[in-house]
Design a protein around this motif. Sequence first.
Motif, mmCIF file in Angstrom:
data_model
loop_
_atom_site.group_PDB
_atom_site.id
_atom_site.type_symbol
_atom_site.label_atom_id
_atom_site.label_comp_id
_atom_site.label_asym_id
_atom_site.label_seq_id
_atom_site.Cartn_x
_atom_site.Cartn_y
_atom_site.Cartn_z
ATOM 1 N N GLU A 1 -3.971 -1.717 -8.114
ATOM 2 C CA GLU A 1 -5.265 -1.072 -7.894
ATOM 3 C C GLU A 1 -5.732 -0.258 -9.098
ATOM 4 O OE1 GLU A 1 -5.220 1.850 -4.806
ATOM 5 O OE2 GLU A 1 -3.359 2.774 -5.508
ATOM 6 N N HIS B 1 -8.851 -9.515 -2.488
ATOM 7 C CA HIS B 1 -9.388 -8.354 -3.192
ATOM 8 C C HIS B 1 -8.488 -7.132 -2.969
ATOM 9 C CE1 HIS B 1 -13.222 -10.439 -3.929
ATOM 10 N NE2 HIS B 1 -13.092 -10.897 -2.687
ATOM 11 N N LEU B 2 -8.396 -6.308 -3.999
ATOM 12 C CA LEU B 2 -7.771 -4.991 -3.908
ATOM 13 C C LEU B 2 -8.856 -3.947 -4.092
ATOM 14 C CD1 LEU B 2 -4.499 -4.949 -6.074
ATOM 15 C CD2 LEU B 2 -4.661 -4.448 -3.635
ATOM 16 N N ALA B 3 -8.762 -2.851 -3.376
ATOM 17 C CA ALA B 3 -9.699 -1.754 -3.604
ATOM 18 C C ALA B 3 -9.282 -1.029 -4.880
ATOM 19 C CB ALA B 3 -9.689 -0.783 -2.425
ATOM 20 N N PRO B 4 -10.237 -0.715 -5.766
ATOM 21 C CA PRO B 4 -9.893 0.035 -6.986
ATOM 22 C C PRO B 4 -9.302 1.391 -6.644
ATOM 23 C CG PRO B 4 -12.101 -0.877 -7.150
ATOM 24 C CD PRO B 4 -11.665 -1.041 -5.722
ATOM 25 N N LYS B 5 -8.361 1.846 -7.453
ATOM 26 C CA LYS B 5 -7.794 3.177 -7.268
ATOM 27 C C LYS B 5 -8.807 4.214 -7.737
ATOM 28 C CE LYS B 5 -3.768 5.989 -8.386
ATOM 29 N NZ LYS B 5 -2.487 6.045 -9.116
ATOM 30 N N THR C 1 0.862 -1.181 0.000
ATOM 31 C CA THR C 1 0.000 0.000 0.000
ATOM 32 C C THR C 1 0.893 1.224 0.000
ATOM 33 O OG1 THR C 1 -1.682 -1.177 1.268
ATOM 34 C CG2 THR C 1 -1.826 1.239 1.229
ATOM 35 N N ARG D 1 -12.444 -6.545 -11.496
ATOM 36 C CA ARG D 1 -12.971 -6.599 -10.131
ATOM 37 C C ARG D 1 -11.888 -6.539 -9.070
ATOM 38 N NH1 ARG D 1 -17.897 -11.100 -10.393
ATOM 39 N NH2 ARG D 1 -19.249 -9.896 -11.799
ATOM 40 N N ARG D 2 -10.622 -6.453 -9.490
ATOM 41 C CA ARG D 2 -9.475 -6.418 -8.574
ATOM 42 C C ARG D 2 -9.487 -7.638 -7.648
ATOM 43 N NH1 ARG D 2 -10.307 -2.425 -11.509
ATOM 44 N NH2 ARG D 2 -9.384 -0.357 -11.187
ATOM 45 N N THR D 3 -9.733 -8.804 -8.227
ATOM 46 C CA THR D 3 -9.861 -10.040 -7.463
ATOM 47 C C THR D 3 -8.800 -11.031 -7.901
ATOM 48 O OG1 THR D 3 -12.257 -9.729 -7.242
ATOM 49 C CG2 THR D 3 -11.397 -11.948 -6.866
#
Length: 376
Positions: free
Chosen positions: A178, A368-372, A155, A349-351
């Motif tokens: 992301e 999962h990643l949170a989208p930027k 991060t 889906r950042r999966t």
Amino acid sequence: MHRTSGIAFPVVRVTGPPAERGRQYGIQARDGIRRSLSAYERVFEHYAGWDWATVRRHAARFAPIVDDFSPALLAEMRGIADGAGVEPDDVLALNTRSEIMFAASGQKEGAPPIPHECTSFALLPHRSATHTTVIGQNWDWLLHAQETSTLLEVTRDDGPSFVTLVEAGLLAKVGMNEAGVGLCTNTLVSDGDEGRPGVPYHVLLRAALDSESARAAADVISFADRALSANYLLADDTGFAVDLETAPRADGVRRLTPRDGQITHANHFRCTDLIGEDLYARRKPHTVARLRNVTESLNAVSSLSVDDLRTALADHRDHPSSVCQHPNETVHVRERTATIAGVIMDVSRRTMHLAAGRPCVARWETRHLAPKPRTP
């Protein structure tokens, strides 16, 4: 009876500027990094007769090249070394192990062929059941990687956050960020690969995950002064996908685009005009069978689900050199390879779906990643 693998990869989570996140990585993955160093000490002795002091001297040649390409990545590697309590050249050796192996193996009479595998794919949205861009692969490598592999979650504020599956101490390998960029890779071996000084393979993999789009990642790789041949499969959430076959020279890039909504790749050059001789295909012709088999698996279903892709990665046709690879007990223990992990990434889906070990028996986990956030 279906048996499930009990393997699980440790997760390392880091944040902050380059040197600090490197230090955090080194602290959390200290044991894995030291196991990696011990394993590669044995690997280089077996393949080239080199002791670790010789390996480190060769690795040190790449420090100014990495510094010129990306000072932040060199600072991050030095942070990893600091956190793990090892020397900077140790971490540099891990991140240039592919380049050093080529240089080393060419100097030992009768050296065994360098081990490299992997089978990868990308799907455009109209080929996936979720109507999203999907990219994935089986990562095959030497058996010790099963004990040193780590899922690295980064991060940060100086670029897109990302997740990548690596051998402890490496900057990156297969992963996604992301910004919606996904990365898979296959090693290629041409008659031009001599371990020449250039931007190292694993540094370029990390540069791809530092990119805001697959197109930008492809440009970074294409214009770099690359040290080795390699294949880079890139896709992003815009529905763009491209495969870069590269050789270590200025004009050594060919771009493969999707056919029937997909790209598949193994360990041989599909663009034969790029090189003089494909050394991997000559030494291990099963790469052609693996490419055929994964392509046939994908072609068998018009709209592919994650379960369909898991099945494709668990394929045992042409065993022992199958897409899902098991150790070949007939070769020297130092030369045995196997599927270390299966990875399927829905970049829209950042999966990430991850199987630690061979996909035929591994338990798949989802991350999962949170989208930027998009800039207005």
